[in-house]
Write a protein that holds these residues in place. Structure first.
Motif, PDB file in Angstrom:
ATOM      1  N   PRO A 167       0.822  -1.222   0.000  1.00 14.90           N
ATOM      2  CA  PRO A 167       0.000   0.000   0.000  1.00 14.90           C
ATOM      3  C   PRO A 167       0.846   1.258   0.000  1.00 14.90           C
ATOM      4  O   PRO A 167       0.488   2.267  -0.629  1.00 14.90           O
ATOM      5  CB  PRO A 167      -0.797  -0.106   1.306  1.00 14.90           C
ATOM      6  N   ALA A 203       3.549   1.803  -1.500  1.00 12.68           N
ATOM      7  CA  ALA A 203       4.004   2.121  -2.846  1.00 12.68           C
ATOM      8  C   ALA A 203       2.990   3.009  -3.548  1.00 12.68           C
ATOM      9  O   ALA A 203       3.330   4.053  -4.123  1.00 12.68           O
ATOM     10  CB  ALA A 203       4.209   0.829  -3.638  1.00 12.68           C
ATOM     11  N   PHE A 204       1.720   2.611  -3.475  1.00 12.69           N
ATOM     12  CA  PHE A 204       0.667   3.404  -4.118  1.00 12.69           C
ATOM     13  C   PHE A 204       0.531   4.773  -3.463  1.00 12.69           C
ATOM     14  O   PHE A 204       0.401   5.798  -4.134  1.00 12.69           O
ATOM     15  CB  PHE A 204      -0.672   2.659  -4.034  1.00 12.69           C
ATOM     16  N   LEU A 205       0.570   4.752  -2.123  1.00 15.80           N
ATOM     17  CA  LEU A 205       0.389   5.985  -1.370  1.00 15.80           C
ATOM     18  C   LEU A 205       1.469   7.005  -1.740  1.00 15.80           C
ATOM     19  O   LEU A 205       1.177   8.160  -2.071  1.00 15.80           O
ATOM     20  CB  LEU A 205       0.461   5.663   0.128  1.00 15.80           C
ATOM     21  N   LEU A 242       3.457   7.068  -4.374  1.00 16.45           N
ATOM     22  CA  LEU A 242       3.357   7.472  -5.768  1.00 16.45           C
ATOM     23  C   LEU A 242       2.272   8.521  -5.936  1.00 16.45           C
ATOM     24  O   LEU A 242       2.471   9.553  -6.592  1.00 16.45           O
ATOM     25  CB  LEU A 242       3.060   6.261  -6.652  1.00 16.45           C
ATOM     26  N   GLY A 243       1.116   8.290  -5.306  1.00 15.67           N
ATOM     27  CA  GLY A 243       0.007   9.231  -5.398  1.00 15.67           C
ATOM     28  C   GLY A 243       0.416  10.615  -4.924  1.00 15.67           C
ATOM     29  O   GLY A 243       0.222  11.615  -5.622  1.00 15.67           O
ATOM     30  N   TYR A 244       1.035  10.683  -3.733  1.00 18.90           N
ATOM     31  CA  TYR A 244       1.395  11.984  -3.190  1.00 18.90           C
ATOM     32  C   TYR A 244       2.514  12.653  -3.971  1.00 18.90           C
ATOM     33  O   TYR A 244       2.533  13.878  -4.120  1.00 18.90           O
ATOM     34  CB  TYR A 244       1.733  11.868  -1.695  1.00 18.90           C
ATOM     35  N   MET A 255       2.892  12.360  -7.156  1.00 20.59           N
ATOM     36  CA  MET A 255       2.222  12.900  -8.342  1.00 20.59           C
ATOM     37  C   MET A 255       1.590  14.243  -8.037  1.00 20.59           C
ATOM     38  O   MET A 255       1.679  15.197  -8.822  1.00 20.59           O
ATOM     39  CB  MET A 255       1.128  11.945  -8.822  1.00 20.59           C
ATOM     40  N   VAL A 256       0.950  14.311  -6.873  1.00 19.69           N
ATOM     41  CA  VAL A 256       0.325  15.568  -6.461  1.00 19.69           C
ATOM     42  C   VAL A 256       1.376  16.663  -6.391  1.00 19.69           C
ATOM     43  O   VAL A 256       1.195  17.772  -6.917  1.00 19.69           O
ATOM     44  CB  VAL A 256      -0.361  15.400  -5.090  1.00 19.69           C
ATOM     45  N   ASN A 264       2.482  17.728  -9.800  1.00 19.98           N
ATOM     46  CA  ASN A 264       1.463  18.584 -10.402  1.00 19.98           C
ATOM     47  C   ASN A 264       1.547  20.005  -9.866  1.00 19.98           C
ATOM     48  O   ASN A 264       1.451  20.980 -10.612  1.00 19.98           O
ATOM     49  CB  ASN A 264       0.058  18.042 -10.097  1.00 19.98           C
ATOM     50  N   SER A 302      -4.915  19.569  -7.451  1.00 23.96           N
ATOM     51  CA  SER A 302      -3.709  18.786  -7.726  1.00 23.96           C
ATOM     52  C   SER A 302      -3.940  17.291  -7.607  1.00 23.96           C
ATOM     53  O   SER A 302      -3.190  16.489  -8.129  1.00 23.96           O
ATOM     54  CB  SER A 302      -2.585  19.185  -6.765  1.00 23.96           C
ATOM     55  N   VAL A 337      -4.701   6.675  -7.500  1.00 22.03           N
ATOM     56  CA  VAL A 337      -3.593   5.869  -6.973  1.00 22.03           C
ATOM     57  C   VAL A 337      -3.679   5.786  -5.456  1.00 22.03           C
ATOM     58  O   VAL A 337      -3.450   4.732  -4.857  1.00 22.03           O
ATOM     59  CB  VAL A 337      -2.235   6.458  -7.418  1.00 22.03           C
ATOM     60  N   ILE A 338      -4.058   6.909  -4.833  1.00 22.64           N
ATOM     61  CA  ILE A 338      -4.160   6.895  -3.372  1.00 22.64           C
ATOM     62  C   ILE A 338      -5.296   5.974  -2.928  1.00 22.64           C
ATOM     63  O   ILE A 338      -5.177   5.265  -1.931  1.00 22.64           O
ATOM     64  CB  ILE A 338      -4.346   8.337  -2.835  1.00 22.64           C
ATOM     65  N   ALA A 392      -4.121   2.509  -2.841  1.00 19.37           N
ATOM     66  CA  ALA A 392      -3.348   2.224  -1.641  1.00 19.37           C
ATOM     67  C   ALA A 392      -4.253   1.684  -0.542  1.00 19.37           C
ATOM     68  O   ALA A 392      -3.930   0.712   0.128  1.00 19.37           O
ATOM     69  CB  ALA A 392      -2.634   3.480  -1.164  1.00 19.37           C
ATOM     70  N   ALA A 423      -5.292  -1.747  -1.389  1.00 21.55           N
ATOM     71  CA  ALA A 423      -4.199  -2.688  -1.153  1.00 21.55           C
ATOM     72  C   ALA A 423      -4.076  -3.008   0.326  1.00 21.55           C
ATOM     73  O   ALA A 423      -3.790  -4.135   0.717  1.00 21.55           O
ATOM     74  CB  ALA A 423      -2.885  -2.114  -1.678  1.00 21.55           C
TER      75      ALA A 423
END
Lengths: 195, 205, 199
Positions: free
Chosen positions: A176, A178-180, A182-184, A186-187, A190, C173, C181-182, C185, C188
């Protein structure tokens, strides 16, 4: 010369494969448990990207349109297998850590994507620069993601413990996290680069 | 940019590419075969030297499907390094267990695992957990990390610790088969002989 | 019992998207709507099972006897590419309605790393709950099918979440992929609850 330099820097920010083009997500998420793993995966991809870009720009004029995808895939797969040999021989420990994701560079959309979008229309040198730029962009994003995850998850940087004590926030090393991360990231990307 | 497609040039280009690529790979395979084999040997030697006292030569052997290594220093048998697997939390946990001829576990090392990073994966880094296997005498020990067991578990990773103990335990059992239940004093001189005998029988069956 | 363990392990414990990180690109790419997501999962399911069957046989009867396992990567990806093309052609002729449903996803599947990943996993990975560690043909097929079911499950759940996300008020943003993606998470994290169920 300036145009070639621009090709390289474009790959880093404007066409950043991870944060802007959203390509090659699988290795990005799977291999960034630490900064060094992310860096190695990025360099491995860079190696394949530059060589396959060069080879494809050379053969593109003689490849018939209808079979160009299979031909490109064979060329890419050849370089990937070469990379497998080299890593097995000289960096066996890293080869084992990255595991399945080394052969999977074949299906990394970045590699085939650059071949399709750039290498088959440009000369060898430009294609090499483009491969280098995109590869470096990919390597940077992977290293940054690995850095953040390692720092938060294990409290260390490139394997050196800097926080003291054993425990980081374990979640960030696990799936999890990894996704978390990556998401932040990306933010953040941006916020910084897109207006 | 790309050439016009017709059957001949499609078959030709695809065929030539495949041929060329496999030729390149075949060549590269021959070239890297030796370094890869060397890297493998070095890796095993390194793992063995981690779990056994100093040795000079190694022989690879097999007994009922279990791979193990005999480490020799000149004419004396230093010990056995036995590969042992148990089901951990996330998948197989593969250990190399070094056992000296007097049935003492000299040390252990993890060959591969898929435990949770930061929890079970600590079995490769946790100093307290790892040090208990140094010169560990399995005689009369209850090989479990659970209640009543004699093994200290890694915090919050009892299943991994149990699997580790189980793998060491089965390595000790393999050791017992290798030396054929002889008293430990005889085992030193008789090991190599018994060994071949056992190995031969296993293969024949 | 072994088959049962393989199925549970492949769908929940080692979910291909949420814990093995394979096939993320189409997972993020076509999960905007529930209907396309289920179409894609069905196509993936079909191709993964078929590709595993073919690559397993090729590995067993061609690569291993000639000791050329080092060609696995190149052979498998070629087989998968050819297979996808063939499925597309056959489907077009035999069942136009199914082709309409799956057709647009098929070309995308060649570069879906889930397919190559599963094919390579089946012939190289050791499984502790299977006798001898390596899968036989039947087990390989069950594993491939269950894995792709896991893919479908994750995909459909995620598409459901995304349909809701598109209606909610998200900071600028975060719009689009980042918030998606979040949410993966969190999904997951939920699937992590299954870890350790199958040893």
């Amino acid at each position: 010369m300036a145009s070639k330099l621009k090709l390289i820097t474009d790959g880093l920010v404007k066409n950043n494969p991870t944060f802007v083009l959203l390509l090659g997500m699988c290795p990005t998420l799977a291999t960034t448990t630490s900064a060094i793993n992310g860096l190695s995966m990025g360099l491995a991809t860079l190696f394949v990207l530059v060589l396959s870009n060069m080879a494809i720009s050379l053969i593109a004029p003689v490849v018939p349109d209808k079979v160009h995808i299979p031909v490109y895939i064979v060329v890419i797969a050849t370089f990937v297998t070469l990379l497998q040999f080299i890593m097995q021989a000289y960096t066996p420990a890293m080869y084992e850590t990255l595991g399945l994701f080394i052969p999977l560079i074949v299906v990394n959309c970045i590699v085939l994507g650059r071949a399709e979008a750039f290498a088959n229309k440009h000369g060898v040198l430009e294609s090499a620069c483009d491969g280098l730029g995109v590869g470096l962009g990919f390597t940077c994003s992977l290293t940054v993601l690995g850095l953040v995850r390692e720092l938060l998850g294990a409290g260390s940087l490139f394997g050196h413990n800097i926080i003291g004590g054993n425990d980081g926030m374990l979640l960030f090393v696990l799936a999890p996290g990894a996704f978390l991360c990556l998401g932040y990231l990306m933010v953040l990307f941006n916020k910084l680069f897109k207006k | 940019m790309a050439a016009k497609s017709n059957l001949t040039n499609m078959v030709l280009v695809l065929g030539v590419t495949c041929l060329l690529c496999s030729a390149v790979l075949g060549g590269a395979y021959v070239l890297t075969e030796e370094p890869i084999a060397n890297a493998q040997v070095e890796k095993t030697n390194k793992a063995i030297s981690k779990v056994l006292p100093e040795f000079q030569s190694v022989q690879e052997k097999e007994i009922s499907g279990v791979k193990y290594y005999e480490a020799w220093s000149g004419e004396t048998l230093v010990g056995y390094a036995i590969e042992s697997t148990a089901g951990g939390f996330g998948g197989p946990l593969v250990l190399l267990v070094g056992i000296t001829p007097d049935r003492i576990v000299c040390n252990t090392s993890v060959l591969s695992h898929s435990e949770t990073p930061g929890l079970g994966a600590k079995c490769t880094t946790d100093a307290k957990f790892m040090s208990q296997w140094k010169n560990f005498n399995p005689k009369g020990k209850k090989m479990t990390a659970g209640p009543g067991g004699d093994i200290d578990a890694i915090t919050a990773s009892t299943i991994t610790s149990n699997a580790y103990a189980k793998a060491v335990d089965s390595a000790v059992k393999v050791f017992d088969t290798i030396v054929g239940g002889q008293s430990s004093a005889d085992a030193i001189t008789g090991a190599s002989y018994v060994n071949k005998n056992n190995g031969g029988q296993e293969d024949g069956e | 019992m072994e088959y049962f363990l393989i199925i549970i392990s492949a769908i929940f414990v080692n979910n291909i998207v949420l814990s093995q990180f394979l096939g993320i690109c189409p997972f993020l790419g076509v999960s905007n709507k529930l209907s396309t997501a289920s179409g894609m999962s069905m196509a993936v399911c079909f191709v993964i099972t078929l590709a595993t069957l073919v690559t397993y046989l090729i590995n067993q009867y061609l690569l291993v006897p000639f000791k050329i396992e080092f060609l696995q990567t190149i052979a498998f990806i070629l087989v998968i590419a050819a297979l996808v093309q063939m499925v597309e052609i056959v489907l077009k002729k035999v069942s136009p309605s199914l082709y309409q449903a799956l057709g647009i996803f098929l070309p995308l599947i060649t570069t879906n790393c889930a397919v190559l990943g599963v094919a390579l996993n089946v012939v190289t990975k050791e499984f502790s709950f299977v006798e001898g560690g390596m899968l036989n043909l039947g087990q390989a097929l069950v594993y491939a099918f269950a894995t792709s079911l896991g893919y479908g499950l994750a995909m459909v759940i995620f598409a459901g979440i995304r349909e809701h996300l598109s209606l909610s008020d998200v900071p600028k943003s975060f719009k689009g992929v980042p918030i998606a993606v979040i949410s993966v998470a969190i999904l997951a994290m939920a699937f992590m609850g299954f870890s350790g169920m199958v040893k």
